[in-house]
Design an enzyme around this catalytic site. Structure first.
Site, PDB file in Angstrom:
ATOM      1  N   TYR A   1     -10.691   0.869   7.391  1.00  0.00           N
ATOM      2  CA  TYR A   1      -9.505   1.604   6.961  1.00  0.00           C
ATOM      3  C   TYR A   1      -8.612   0.659   6.167  1.00  0.00           C
ATOM      4  CZ  TYR A   1      -4.976   3.876   7.043  1.00  0.00           C
ATOM      5  OH  TYR A   1      -3.781   4.422   6.653  1.00  0.00           O
TER       6      TYR A   1
ATOM      7  N   GLU B   1      -4.269   5.179   0.274  1.00  0.00           N
ATOM      8  CA  GLU B   1      -5.167   4.969   1.394  1.00  0.00           C
ATOM      9  C   GLU B   1      -6.614   5.012   0.925  1.00  0.00           C
ATOM     10  OE1 GLU B   1      -3.723   6.846   5.593  1.00  0.00           O
ATOM     11  OE2 GLU B   1      -5.064   8.063   4.410  1.00  0.00           O
TER      12      GLU B   1
END
Lengths: 383, 290
Positions: free
Chosen positions: A101, A189
């Site tokens: 992530y 992201e």
């Protein structure tokens, strides 16, 4: 402003972040063609601006061009969490070894950007933070100096990333931060960032731009697509209104966000159901503004009554009243409960009374918010 | 005393020749605020309602001895205007401007870290010490002198509540609008501390709203440092998650920033939180007329 995955990936790719091979499609036939080009096994991804798209059935893997076409037939035109799927992104299926992530957010408390890294890719950041708080690596970024290499090295080596992981990561996050600073991102992201046989690839991409800075990025403004919101909200954006639709039957028009929220709350507390939040903002000196706000709220067919709560500190009340009267010529299908306070209050109220007497328009002038809320709830319940 | 502004506050208006600047200058003058100068690049030497206009903040401060500035310039130019005010070492800068880009705000905050200047706002209605001075656009009629301090994130809601308080005979020492931005200069806790140290304030009313964690931080401060009683009200208990309610800061994201969490945090430290708008006056009266 939220960019679609395909838009964000284009920007990522232009700034040195590898993304899967793939293309955008609007018809099942196109999807099939692209799948054939990519060698058969593909992922079909609905381009809708909602979170949790995968879980809601918006991302499907196809083992063949035939299957890809069939998936697209179902997906295109369907609704995901209330958002219509008009375009899908067809990409090569990745050979996943590891999922990470990478996120970049503005930490409002610290008043600077933060880069968030985790080995637990694939799930949303709140989930990671809750389940694996020790796996959330945070690096604060100086908005003037930008991200420094050593910050990444320091954090990753301490978290026992391997040397090759650190150097590959460094390339990705530096480019991500460059994108964020260049386009003034509120959030960006890569989730997941996938490690394949050939290196890192951004399997997903999210890029939200600060609305207040859009005037500096006309090239992004062109990408704006209001499909992220409800039909009425989309129209409100185009009109420059602060409008949020809620599932109720009492329309609310107030000047000021706090006042509009407090009005909603009070209506709910008294047993009513607000249909919307609408903050008129300034500019009420022009009666057309109030007219536009009221007309917009009444477009929602569920609305049975409108509660107008205006504290006219600068604007004169007769101007607000004029706007209400202009609107009521079109919005008169529902009663209007009106609380009007401020400069020339009496004059404003007088205009409204005269209009009601002359035309029989259903106008209820009230002196306090609770009286108004009570009245609106009563009318909504009584129909 | 009061906090932030009083009868001795000397104010300059940045953007005094603009429509808003001119209009608000007149209203502040009418209230009795000591406006000593204005700034408008290229218009130095002119005057607005008899107030001298200067080309730069530096010049205005040198000539007038001002210690406070209020900024009425468009969002595109606000960054430069705030930095110019900070550079002149003013005590307080009130920034009314709405819609300043996030990255400009972060740079402003970075600059403030190495300065003693306090920033109120941006996107705020300003501050009023009733009967003494008003630096902002709060409507005079809502306020009257007294011993309740008010700190709030919203504008019209504060006017509304203040007016109800005024009508109920409860006056205010100072009313501070910290603004609806996600990254305000002065935060709840800063203002609470000032009220706690102010000998003209007995009780504080905190008006919050959904989004961010400023109310929770205020609760921490109240628990550990605050000696005066605090009454609270939080707007947005019915706001749906993921939708921005007007103010840039008013959004419930990832389950954080809900009205419930704020109310719970405040109640947990002994704050009397009014359930709804019409209960605020009663709650304040209960504490002040104990």
């Amino acid at each position: 402003m939220r960019l679609h995955e395909y838009q964000a990936k284009k920007i990522f790719s232009e700034h040195g972040i590898p993304v899967p091979r793939g293309r955008l499609a609007e018809t099942p036939e196109e999807v099939r063609e692209i799948a054939e080009e990519l060698g058969g096994v593909v992922v079909v991804k609905a381009q809708v601006l909602v979170g949790g798209r995968g879980k809601a059935g918006g991302i499907k893997r196809a083992e063949s061009p035939d299957e890809a076409e069939r998936i697209a037939e179902k997906l295109i035109g369907s609704y995901i969490k209330g958002h219509k799927v008009e375009k899908v992104l067809v990409e090569e299926a990745l050979n996943v070894q590891e999922e990470y992530y990478v996120g970049y957010v503005i930490d409002k408390g610290r008043k600077r950007p933060a880069l968030i890294l985790s080995k637990k890719g694939g799930m949303n950041v709140e989930e990671i933070a809750e389940k694996y708080p020790e796996e959330m690596l945070k690096i604060y970024i100086d908005p003037l100096w930008g991200l420094q290499d050593y910050q990444v090295r320091k954090t990753l080596f301490r978290a026992e990333f391997s040397s090759s992981e650190v150097s590959e990561f460094l390339k990705i996050v530096k480019n991500l931060c460059k994108i964020a600073l260049k386009f003034e991102a509120e959030l960006t992201e890569i989730n997941p960032l996938v490690l394949t046989d050939t290196g890192f690839v951004a399997a997903d991409a999210r890029l939200n731009i600060d609305d207040n800075s859009l005037y500096r990025h006309p090239e992004l403004l062109k990408l704006r697509d209001a499909t992220e919101v409800d039909e009425l909200e989309r129209e409100a954006i185009l009109k420059g209104l602060n409008y949020v639709k809620i599932e109720g039957d009492i329309g609310i028009v107030a000047n000021g966000a706090g006042l509009a929220m407090a009005t909603m709350d009070l209506i709910r507390l008294m047993g009513g159901r607000p249909a919307n939040f609408l903050d008129t903002g300034g500019g009420l000196a022009d009666p057309q503004k109030m007219k536009m706000c009221l007309e917009h709220v009444v477009k929602d067919e569920n609305v049975k009554v409108v509660f107008v709560n205006i504290f006219a500190e600068i604007t004169r009340c007769e101007k607000v009243a004029e706007g209400i009267i202009l609107a009521m010529q079109n919005t008169g299908r529902v009663p209007h409960v009106i609380k009007l306070v401020g400069t020339n209050e009496e004059l404003g109220k007088q205009l409204l009374k005269e209009y009601a007497e002359k035309t029989g328009a259903e106008i209820y002038l009230v002196d306090s918010i609770e009286e108004g809320a009570k009245k609106a709830v009563e009318i909504a319940g009584g129909i | 005393m009061a906090i932030l502004v009083d009868e001795n506050t000397k104010v300059i208006v940045q953007g005094i020749t603009g429509f808003q600047g001119r209009f608000q200058t007149k209203r502040m003058l009418d209230y009795g605020t000591k406006i000593v100068g204005g700034v408008s690049p290229g218009k130095g030497g002119e005057d607005v309602f008899g107030i001298p206009v200067f080309n730069t903040v530096e010049e205005a401060v040198e000539e007038t001895g001002a210690n406070t500035s209020i900024i009425y310039v468009p969002a595109k130019f606000a960054y430069d205007a705030v930095l110019e005010a900070v550079d002149s070492e003013l005590d307080l800068v009130v920034c009314v401007t709405e819609g300043i880009p996030l990255y400009d705000e972060m740079k402003i905050h970075l600059r403030l870290e190495s300065s003693t200047t306090m920033l109120l706002g941006p996107n705020c209605p300003g501050v009023i010490s009733p009967g003494k001075s008003k630096v902002g656009l709060l409507p005079d009629r809502s306020f009257t002198p007294g011993r309740l301090g008010i700190v709030s994130r919203s504008g019209t809601l504060t006017y509304q509540i203040s007016e109800s308080l005024t009508m109920a005979g409860i006056g205010q020492s100072t009313v501070v609008g910290i603004g609806g931005d996600p990254m305000p200069g002065l935060a709840f806790r800063d203002v609470l501390q000032m009220f706690d140290e102010d000998d003209e304030t007995d009780t504080v009313l905190l008006i919050g709203e959904i989004g961010g964690s400023a109310e929770e931080e205020a609760a921490e401060y109240i628990a550990t440092k605050m000696s005066k009683p605090v009454v609270g009200y939080i707007a947005g208990i019915t706001a749906p998650p993921g939708k921005r309610m007007g103010h840039a800061g008013a959004i419930i994201e990832g389950g954080r920033g809900t009205a419930e969490s704020k109310i719970e945090a405040l109640r947990g430290v002994g704050v009397l939180v009014a359930q709804s708008l019409h209960e605020v006056v009663g709650a304040v009266r209960k504490i002040m007329c104990w």
